[in-house]
Design a protein around this motif. Structure first.
Motif, PDB file in Angstrom:
ATOM      1  N   VAL A  72     -25.823   5.535   1.129  1.00  0.00           N
ATOM      2  CA  VAL A  72     -26.009   4.418   0.318  1.00  0.00           C
ATOM      3  C   VAL A  72     -25.283   4.583  -0.839  1.00  0.00           C
ATOM      4  CG1 VAL A  72     -27.425   2.726  -0.677  1.00  0.00           C
ATOM      5  CG2 VAL A  72     -28.034   3.772   1.539  1.00  0.00           C
ATOM      6  N   GLY A  73     -25.341   5.685  -1.664  1.00  0.00           N
ATOM      7  CA  GLY A  73     -24.708   6.125  -3.007  1.00  0.00           C
ATOM      8  C   GLY A  73     -25.538   5.886  -4.067  1.00  0.00           C
ATOM      9  N   GLU A  74     -26.724   5.042  -3.959  1.00  0.00           N
ATOM     10  CA  GLU A  74     -27.487   4.865  -4.924  1.00  0.00           C
ATOM     11  C   GLU A  74     -28.787   4.725  -4.462  1.00  0.00           C
ATOM     12  OE1 GLU A  74     -27.186   0.332  -6.282  1.00  0.00           O
ATOM     13  OE2 GLU A  74     -25.119   1.139  -6.079  1.00  0.00           O
ATOM     14  N   SER A  75     -29.984   4.797  -5.402  1.00  0.00           N
ATOM     15  CA  SER A  75     -31.411   4.483  -5.108  1.00  0.00           C
ATOM     16  C   SER A  75     -31.681   3.335  -5.444  1.00  0.00           C
ATOM     17  CB  SER A  75     -32.257   5.482  -5.602  1.00  0.00           C
ATOM     18  OG  SER A  75     -32.157   5.711  -7.072  1.00  0.00           O
ATOM     19  N   GLY A  76     -32.929   2.775  -5.245  1.00  0.00           N
ATOM     20  CA  GLY A  76     -33.402   1.609  -5.827  1.00  0.00           C
ATOM     21  C   GLY A  76     -33.368   0.614  -4.735  1.00  0.00           C
ATOM     22  N   ASP A  77     -33.129  -0.471  -5.081  1.00  0.00           N
ATOM     23  CA  ASP A  77     -33.177  -1.938  -3.917  1.00  0.00           C
ATOM     24  C   ASP A  77     -32.311  -1.640  -2.984  1.00  0.00           C
ATOM     25  OD1 ASP A  77     -35.199  -2.941  -5.531  1.00  0.00           O
ATOM     26  OD2 ASP A  77     -34.062  -4.357  -6.425  1.00  0.00           O
ATOM     27  N   LYS A  78     -31.162  -1.407  -3.230  1.00  0.00           N
ATOM     28  CA  LYS A  78     -30.044  -1.122  -2.155  1.00  0.00           C
ATOM     29  C   LYS A  78     -30.534  -0.031  -0.920  1.00  0.00           C
ATOM     30  CE  LYS A  78     -25.162  -0.816  -1.825  1.00  0.00           C
ATOM     31  NZ  LYS A  78     -23.873  -0.344  -2.136  1.00  0.00           N
ATOM     32  N   SER A  82     -34.271   1.153   9.980  1.00  0.00           N
ATOM     33  CA  SER A  82     -35.403   1.113  10.872  1.00  0.00           C
ATOM     34  C   SER A  82     -35.698   0.166  11.976  1.00  0.00           C
ATOM     35  CB  SER A  82     -36.554   1.348  10.002  1.00  0.00           C
ATOM     36  OG  SER A  82     -36.778   0.011   9.424  1.00  0.00           O
ATOM     37  N   GLU A  83     -35.009  -0.895  11.556  1.00  0.00           N
ATOM     38  CA  GLU A  83     -34.982  -2.189  12.369  1.00  0.00           C
ATOM     39  C   GLU A  83     -33.857  -1.741  13.399  1.00  0.00           C
ATOM     40  OE1 GLU A  83     -33.326  -6.571  12.125  1.00  0.00           O
ATOM     41  OE2 GLU A  83     -34.724  -6.166  10.515  1.00  0.00           O
ATOM     42  N   GLN A  85     -37.409   3.533  14.204  1.00  0.00           N
ATOM     43  CA  GLN A  85     -38.068   4.729  13.594  1.00  0.00           C
ATOM     44  C   GLN A  85     -37.780   4.592  11.979  1.00  0.00           C
ATOM     45  OE1 GLN A  85     -37.161   8.291  16.813  1.00  0.00           O
ATOM     46  NE2 GLN A  85     -37.310   8.797  14.527  1.00  0.00           N
ATOM     47  N   LYS A  86     -38.730   5.159  11.317  1.00  0.00           N
ATOM     48  CA  LYS A  86     -38.689   5.566  10.132  1.00  0.00           C
ATOM     49  C   LYS A  86     -37.812   6.616   9.430  1.00  0.00           C
ATOM     50  CE  LYS A  86     -41.788   5.990   5.730  1.00  0.00           C
ATOM     51  NZ  LYS A  86     -42.606   6.765   5.403  1.00  0.00           N
ATOM     52  N   PRO A  87     -36.614   6.238   8.312  1.00  0.00           N
ATOM     53  CA  PRO A  87     -35.872   7.168   8.183  1.00  0.00           C
ATOM     54  C   PRO A  87     -36.281   8.105   7.008  1.00  0.00           C
ATOM     55  CG  PRO A  87     -35.188   4.766   7.055  1.00  0.00           C
ATOM     56  CD  PRO A  87     -36.519   4.725   8.069  1.00  0.00           C
ATOM     57  N   VAL A  88     -35.516   9.096   6.919  1.00  0.00           N
ATOM     58  CA  VAL A  88     -36.054  10.240   5.864  1.00  0.00           C
ATOM     59  C   VAL A  88     -34.923  10.150   4.897  1.00  0.00           C
ATOM     60  CG1 VAL A  88     -36.128  12.608   5.427  1.00  0.00           C
ATOM     61  CG2 VAL A  88     -37.016  11.783   7.582  1.00  0.00           C
ATOM     62  N   ARG A  89     -35.280  10.168   3.607  1.00  0.00           N
ATOM     63  CA  ARG A  89     -34.283   9.946   2.682  1.00  0.00           C
ATOM     64  C   ARG A  89     -33.671  11.250   2.506  1.00  0.00           C
ATOM     65  NH1 ARG A  89     -37.276   6.267  -1.947  1.00  0.00           N
ATOM     66  NH2 ARG A  89     -37.379   4.698  -0.707  1.00  0.00           N
ATOM     67  N   THR A  90     -32.230  11.125   1.920  1.00  0.00           N
ATOM     68  CA  THR A  90     -31.466  12.416   1.805  1.00  0.00           C
ATOM     69  C   THR A  90     -31.330  12.304   0.164  1.00  0.00           C
ATOM     70  OG1 THR A  90     -29.520  11.327   2.156  1.00  0.00           O
ATOM     71  CG2 THR A  90     -30.183  12.491   3.902  1.00  0.00           C
ATOM     72  N   LYS A 114     -29.285  14.986  -9.699  1.00  0.00           N
ATOM     73  CA  LYS A 114     -29.493  15.893  -8.663  1.00  0.00           C
ATOM     74  C   LYS A 114     -30.811  15.500  -8.452  1.00  0.00           C
ATOM     75  CE  LYS A 114     -29.620  20.875  -8.086  1.00  0.00           C
ATOM     76  NZ  LYS A 114     -29.473  22.080  -8.497  1.00  0.00           N
ATOM     77  N   LYS A 115     -31.115  15.537  -7.016  1.00  0.00           N
ATOM     78  CA  LYS A 115     -32.326  15.272  -6.327  1.00  0.00           C
ATOM     79  C   LYS A 115     -32.799  13.899  -6.366  1.00  0.00           C
ATOM     80  CE  LYS A 115     -34.319  19.855  -6.562  1.00  0.00           C
ATOM     81  NZ  LYS A 115     -35.142  20.780  -7.043  1.00  0.00           N
ATOM     82  N   LEU A 116     -31.735  12.998  -6.697  1.00  0.00           N
ATOM     83  CA  LEU A 116     -32.262  11.480  -6.530  1.00  0.00           C
ATOM     84  C   LEU A 116     -31.807  11.015  -5.127  1.00  0.00           C
ATOM     85  CD1 LEU A 116     -32.570   9.242  -8.517  1.00  0.00           C
ATOM     86  CD2 LEU A 116     -29.972   8.661  -8.255  1.00  0.00           C
ATOM     87  N   PRO A 117     -32.720  10.248  -4.490  1.00  0.00           N
ATOM     88  CA  PRO A 117     -32.464  10.032  -3.220  1.00  0.00           C
ATOM     89  C   PRO A 117     -31.127   9.028  -3.079  1.00  0.00           C
ATOM     90  CG  PRO A 117     -34.322   8.845  -3.952  1.00  0.00           C
ATOM     91  CD  PRO A 117     -33.740   9.790  -5.097  1.00  0.00           C
ATOM     92  N   ILE A 118     -30.209   9.181  -2.298  1.00  0.00           N
ATOM     93  CA  ILE A 118     -29.079   8.501  -2.368  1.00  0.00           C
ATOM     94  C   ILE A 118     -28.733   8.039  -0.842  1.00  0.00           C
ATOM     95  CG2 ILE A 118     -28.135   9.070  -4.266  1.00  0.00           C
ATOM     96  CD1 ILE A 118     -26.235  11.009  -3.021  1.00  0.00           C
ATOM     97  N   GLY A 119     -29.444   8.449   0.158  1.00  0.00           N
ATOM     98  CA  GLY A 119     -29.237   8.017   1.505  1.00  0.00           C
ATOM     99  C   GLY A 119     -29.961   8.234   2.486  1.00  0.00           C
ATOM    100  N   LEU A 120     -29.865   8.248   3.681  1.00  0.00           N
ATOM    101  CA  LEU A 120     -31.080   8.153   4.863  1.00  0.00           C
ATOM    102  C   LEU A 120     -30.388   8.885   5.964  1.00  0.00           C
ATOM    103  CD1 LEU A 120     -31.510   4.265   4.945  1.00  0.00           C
ATOM    104  CD2 LEU A 120     -33.039   5.805   3.513  1.00  0.00           C
ATOM    105  N   LYS A 121     -31.411   9.296   6.757  1.00  0.00           N
ATOM    106  CA  LYS A 121     -31.075   9.866   8.254  1.00  0.00           C
ATOM    107  C   LYS A 121     -32.124   9.724   8.829  1.00  0.00           C
ATOM    108  CE  LYS A 121     -32.158  14.773   6.954  1.00  0.00           C
ATOM    109  NZ  LYS A 121     -31.869  16.056   6.989  1.00  0.00           N
ATOM    110  N   ILE A 122     -31.917   9.749  10.239  1.00  0.00           N
ATOM    111  CA  ILE A 122     -32.875   9.484  11.524  1.00  0.00           C
ATOM    112  C   ILE A 122     -32.332  10.444  12.423  1.00  0.00           C
ATOM    113  CG2 ILE A 122     -33.857   7.991  12.987  1.00  0.00           C
ATOM    114  CD1 ILE A 122     -33.974   5.757  11.239  1.00  0.00           C
TER     115      ILE A 122
END
Length: 181
Positions: free
Chosen positions: A26-32, A41-42, A46-51, A64-72
């Motif tokens: 995604v490149g950023e955290s928050g609402d996006k 997940s839709e 399944q529920k994703p894990v944040r990267t 550093k260590k800011l969630p910016i993506g997802l993986k499943i």
């Protein structure tokens, strides 16, 4: 002898899908990131894990260590069903799968530029459009010998999945034409 005859003769030599990994940067955290979680997940069920970000990049306002993506990671029947939908979305976007997408062990990756190409997904201006990368990992029956704790052993070279076997599997099972480079 072609692959189908060999697989019928020796069922342990037929490749199967070990896992399908869906990655969305995604490149950023928050609402996006939250809306991307809902979308993924839709689609996958399944529920994703944040990267997390590995390093700080002030130009993009990433720490550093800011969630910016997802993986499943999908396995079994869920992986096969998702892959059918993913190939539908992939071909709907006008893309083709090429032989250079496969590695020497038969694993391959492809990207879907817009999540709205998936079946039952509609464009919503409040959500936006998200793309994703999909990685498919193959194995043959008996690979658990390599992963178990007791009496672990290596897999013989003739039992590893080859690039040609994986291409043949995708073409026969899913009906996707793999183009030459």
């Amino acid at each position: 002898m072609n692959f189908q005859e060999a697989w019928e003769k020796q069922p342990m030599s037929k490749p199967r899908i070990e896992k399908v990994t869906v990655n969305m940067g995604v490149g950023e955290s928050g609402d996006k990131l939250l809306t991307a979680e809902k979308v993924v997940s839709e689609i996958t069920g399944q529920k994703p894990v944040r990267t997390l970000a590995k390093q700080t990049n002030p130009a993009f306002n990433i720490r550093k260590k800011l969630p910016i993506g997802l993986k499943i990671t999908l396995r079994g029947k869920k992986a096969e069903e998702f892959l059918k939908d993913a190939f539908t979305a992939f071909t709907a976007s006008g893309k083709q799968l090429f032989t250079y997408s496969f590695d020497k062990r038969g694993n391959f990756s492809f990207g879907i530029p817009e999540h709205i190409d998936f079946p039952n997904q509609k464009y919503d201006p409040s959500v936006g459009i998200y793309g994703m990368d999909i990685c498919v990992t193959f194995e043959k029956p008996g690979y658990s010998v390599k992963r178990r704790k007791a009496k672990r052993a290596n897999i013989p070279a003739k039992h590893l999945v080859s690039k040609e076997e994986a291409i043949n599997y995708i073409e026969t099972i899913y009906g996707i034409k793999v183009e030459q480079e």
